[in-house]
Design a protein around this motif. Structure first.
Motif, mmCIF file in Angstrom:
data_model
loop_
_atom_site.group_PDB
_atom_site.id
_atom_site.type_symbol
_atom_site.label_atom_id
_atom_site.label_comp_id
_atom_site.label_asym_id
_atom_site.label_seq_id
_atom_site.Cartn_x
_atom_site.Cartn_y
_atom_site.Cartn_z
ATOM 1 N N TYR A 71 0.864 -1.195 0.000
ATOM 2 C CA TYR A 71 0.000 0.000 0.000
ATOM 3 C C TYR A 71 0.895 1.238 0.000
ATOM 4 O O TYR A 71 1.332 1.716 1.061
ATOM 5 C CB TYR A 71 -0.913 -0.010 1.230
ATOM 6 C CG TYR A 71 -1.655 -1.314 1.397
ATOM 7 C CD1 TYR A 71 -2.761 -1.614 0.614
ATOM 8 C CD2 TYR A 71 -1.224 -2.275 2.319
ATOM 9 C CE1 TYR A 71 -3.434 -2.823 0.747
ATOM 10 C CE2 TYR A 71 -1.897 -3.481 2.471
ATOM 11 C CZ TYR A 71 -2.996 -3.753 1.676
ATOM 12 O OH TYR A 71 -3.648 -4.951 1.810
ATOM 13 N N PRO A 72 1.217 1.781 -1.153
ATOM 14 C CA PRO A 72 2.250 2.810 -1.296
ATOM 15 C C PRO A 72 1.988 4.103 -0.533
ATOM 16 O O PRO A 72 2.931 4.831 -0.206
ATOM 17 C CB PRO A 72 2.275 3.058 -2.810
ATOM 18 C CG PRO A 72 0.950 2.582 -3.314
ATOM 19 C CD PRO A 72 0.576 1.436 -2.435
ATOM 20 N N ASN A 73 0.729 4.407 -0.229
ATOM 21 C CA ASN A 73 0.426 5.670 0.455
ATOM 22 C C ASN A 73 0.324 5.530 1.968
ATOM 23 O O ASN A 73 0.299 6.533 2.690
ATOM 24 C CB ASN A 73 -0.908 6.238 -0.058
ATOM 25 C CG ASN A 73 -0.868 6.575 -1.533
ATOM 26 O OD1 ASN A 73 0.124 7.084 -2.033
ATOM 27 N ND2 ASN A 73 -1.958 6.272 -2.247
ATOM 28 N N ALA A 74 0.275 4.311 2.465
ATOM 29 C CA ALA A 74 -0.052 4.092 3.876
ATOM 30 C C ALA A 74 1.152 4.226 4.797
ATOM 31 O O ALA A 74 2.281 3.877 4.439
ATOM 32 C CB ALA A 74 -0.687 2.713 4.040
ATOM 33 N N LYS A 75 0.862 4.764 5.997
ATOM 34 C CA LYS A 75 1.806 4.823 7.102
ATOM 35 C C LYS A 75 1.114 4.272 8.343
ATOM 36 O O LYS A 75 -0.099 4.429 8.480
ATOM 37 C CB LYS A 75 2.249 6.263 7.398
ATOM 38 C CG LYS A 75 3.320 6.820 6.479
ATOM 39 C CD LYS A 75 2.828 7.214 5.112
ATOM 40 C CE LYS A 75 1.773 8.286 5.134
ATOM 41 N NZ LYS A 75 1.363 8.694 3.746
ATOM 42 N N VAL A 76 1.877 3.634 9.229
ATOM 43 C CA VAL A 76 1.314 3.122 10.476
ATOM 44 C C VAL A 76 1.653 4.081 11.613
ATOM 45 O O VAL A 76 2.817 4.459 11.790
ATOM 46 C CB VAL A 76 1.845 1.705 10.795
ATOM 47 C CG1 VAL A 76 1.459 1.292 12.221
ATOM 48 C CG2 VAL A 76 1.300 0.694 9.799
ATOM 49 N N ILE A 77 0.642 4.498 12.353
ATOM 50 C CA ILE A 77 0.831 5.277 13.578
ATOM 51 C C ILE A 77 0.388 4.390 14.729
ATOM 52 O O ILE A 77 -0.762 3.954 14.779
ATOM 53 C CB ILE A 77 0.013 6.578 13.551
ATOM 54 C CG1 ILE A 77 0.520 7.481 12.422
ATOM 55 C CG2 ILE A 77 0.101 7.297 14.894
ATOM 56 C CD1 ILE A 77 -0.298 8.744 12.238
ATOM 57 N N THR A 78 1.286 4.105 15.641
ATOM 58 C CA THR A 78 1.007 3.133 16.686
ATOM 59 C C THR A 78 1.599 3.539 18.025
ATOM 60 O O THR A 78 2.613 4.253 18.084
ATOM 61 C CB THR A 78 1.554 1.747 16.289
ATOM 62 O OG1 THR A 78 1.290 0.814 17.349
ATOM 63 C CG2 THR A 78 3.064 1.800 16.063
#
Length: 543
Positions: free
Chosen positions: A295-302
């Motif tokens: 998913y080229p646009n996704a970032k994970v915030i955790t």
């Protein structure tokens, strides 16, 4: 009310305060909840009896409303929190009675307002902070009535509550003191004042809602994962499914090519702690990057528990621990922004829960660190060394405020983050510690006030619920059920405008602090000097 004993007035006020508080629908009771306490100043015969009755009111209010604080492995911590918080609350009321006796009723009312707002100001800033019962929070469910918080913050709501109670009490005194006149005459002549105080702010707010404009910014697609992991029985154990794989499996249910952010809850990663300089080597991070490549646009915030080693004593914070080999290190309740690059942004939680995440002022009393509760696999106070202030999305050029759990009840704290340029807010929390109580419900509602104050959309991710989206007018969108595994997807609209409150913060309570200092100087020094001079003049005349 004249027939009530001080005990009866204390009980009545505490019940009204409790009945008005979220998540009760009886919010309007807050406008009369302090009237019995104001009557106590007339009823109580001595400062000691007044203190006892006022303290009883406040401690019952605390217990009725936040009893769930004691629903932890150490129940006595909740009892102490309620007892101590009520003791702090009683000081503005004692100041009110004192100033009233010295300068008269009107000066006493002024003192009550500025002393209470000063108390709330201090309570939001020191390490013993427990501002859960800040008066302005009472309108968290009735956001249609407080849209003007974008100008005042919750301080404006606290001022609204105090002024209305004083006005209604004065109306009652006039009604009681003019029995020769019909009640209708008193009501027509005087009742418009408290009525206007109640109706005008609500009407202004309602008009603001009616004129609300549809956001024009480009929407961002967000996926929120609610894993529903029991924090007492599952979260800190390694049995069963690998936690990271569980999060990735759930994320895949809603993630697609248009997804910009995937949000996981507080302390989702590294519950036993992970060294910040080794994050890129951790298998959890590598698994996340493999997932993100789809998913080229996704970032994970955790959320995560991270550890930091200090190279020298000068670099270490006062919360630093010492290992058996003499190394200094800190543990942090953190938030991470992870993408496919090797640049992991790390934010450290700053506003800590007293007794749970930080031992207040332990830098002066180091032995108190041993009293810290073990809630999250790390004993002792969490570190407060700054991480990044906000997350920067290098792809979209937007900035995000990562707010962790307890921080979401601090209006000016969140506003300062937005002032740095943040376009949206992410709240990561657990909300499972206190079980099925009012705690998680009130916490959810308070987040709505942050959206109004900053006019920012919020994506709220809770481990056990409630997870949701909150728009810039405080409306909750797509809420999940509590204690249920869930994944939701939705759009948020970033914004770049700065509200009056974001620009100027808690200016109302800051002004109250100044007035409180001046009032204390006048009543304790100047007034005493004036009276002494008058006594000497009288003596001279007699002689």
């Amino acid at each position: 009310m004249r027939k009530y004993t001080p005990l009866g007035l204390a009980l009545l006020s505490s019940i009204l305060l409790w009945a008005a508080w979220p998540t009760s629908p009886l919010t309007f009771l807050i406008f009369i909840a302090f009237v019995p306490m104001l009557a106590l100043a007339d009823k109580a015969k001595s400062p000691l009896s007044y203190f006892g009755a006022a303290y009883l009111t406040l401690v019952l209010w605390n217990v009725f409303t936040t009893w769930w604080v004691g629903n932890t492995p150490i129940p006595v911590s909740g009892a102490l929190a309620n007892i101590a918080n009520a003791l702090l609350m009683v000081f503005p009321w004692m100041g009110y009675r004192s100033v009233r006796e010295k300068l008269g009723k009107k000066a006493g009312y002024f003192a009550l307002v500025v002393f209470w707002l000063t108390f709330e100001h201090v309570h939001l800033r020191w390490e013993l902070s427990w501002p859960w019962l800040t008066l302005g929070n009472v309108f968290a469910q009735q956001t249609w009535a407080v849209q003007w918080y974008e100008y005042t913050g919750v301080n404006g709501g606290s001022l609204w509550v105090l002024l209305t109670n004083i006005s209604i009490y004065e109306l009652w005194l006039k009604y009681r003191g003019r029995k020769e006149l019909p009640a209708s005459y008193i009501l027509l002549r005087e009742a418009w004042k408290p009525l206007l105080l109640i109706v005008l702010p609500a009407a202004i707010s309602y008009a603001m809602v009616a004129k609300a404009r549809t956001p024009t910014g480009k929407e961002r697609s967000v996926v929120i994962v609610q894993p529903n992991i029991d924090p007492y029985n599952e979260k800190f154990e390694t049995n069963g499914e690998d936690p990271t794989q569980r999060f990735l499996r759930l994320s895949a249910q809603q993630t697609n090519d248009k997804t910009d952010y995937i949000v996981w809850p507080e302390t989702a990663l590294f519950t036993g702690g992970a060294w910040e300089h080794e994050l890129n080597d951790r298998p959890e991070i590598q698994a996340i990057r493999v997932f993100l490549q789809k998913y080229p646009n996704a970032k994970v915030i955790t959320g995560a528990v991270t550890l930091k080693r200090y190279n020298s004593p000068e670099e270490a914070s006062y919360t630093a621990r010492k290992s058996k080999t003499g190394e200094l290190w800190d543990a942090f309740n953190s938030a991470l922004l992870i993408d496919t690059s090797f640049n992991i942004q790390v934010y450290h939680k700053y506003k800590m829960v007293p007794g749970v995440e930080i031992i207040p002022y332990s830098r002066y009393l180091k032995f108190m660190e041993n009293w810290a509760m073990d809630m999250g696999g790390i004993s002792g106070s969490y570190g407060r060394t700054p991480g990044v202030e906000v997350f920067e999305d290098h792809q979209t050029k937007e900035e995000i405020v990562p707010i962790i759990c307890y921080e979401s009840i601090y209006g000016e704290f969140v506003a300062r983050k937005v002032q740095l340029g943040a376009n949206m807010i992410i709240i990561t929390t657990n909300d499972g510690w206190w079980g099925e109580t009012q705690g998680y419900k009130q916490h959810l509602e308070y987040g709505r006030l942050r959206a109004i104050e900053t006019r920012r959309w919020i994506a709220r991710c809770a481990n056990t619920g409630v997870s949701c989206f909150i728009d810039d007018y405080g409306n909750i969108i797509a809420p999940t059920a509590y204690w249920k595994e869930a994944v939701i997807g939705g759009n948020v609209t970033p914004a770049d405008n700065l509200t009056f409150y974001v620009k100027y913060g808690d200016y109302i309570s800051k002004a109250a602090v100044i007035f409180s200092i001046l009032l204390l100087i006048y009543t304790s020094i100047i007034l005493r000097f004036i009276r002494r001079q008058n006594v000497e003049r009288i003596k001279q005349r007699k002689s």
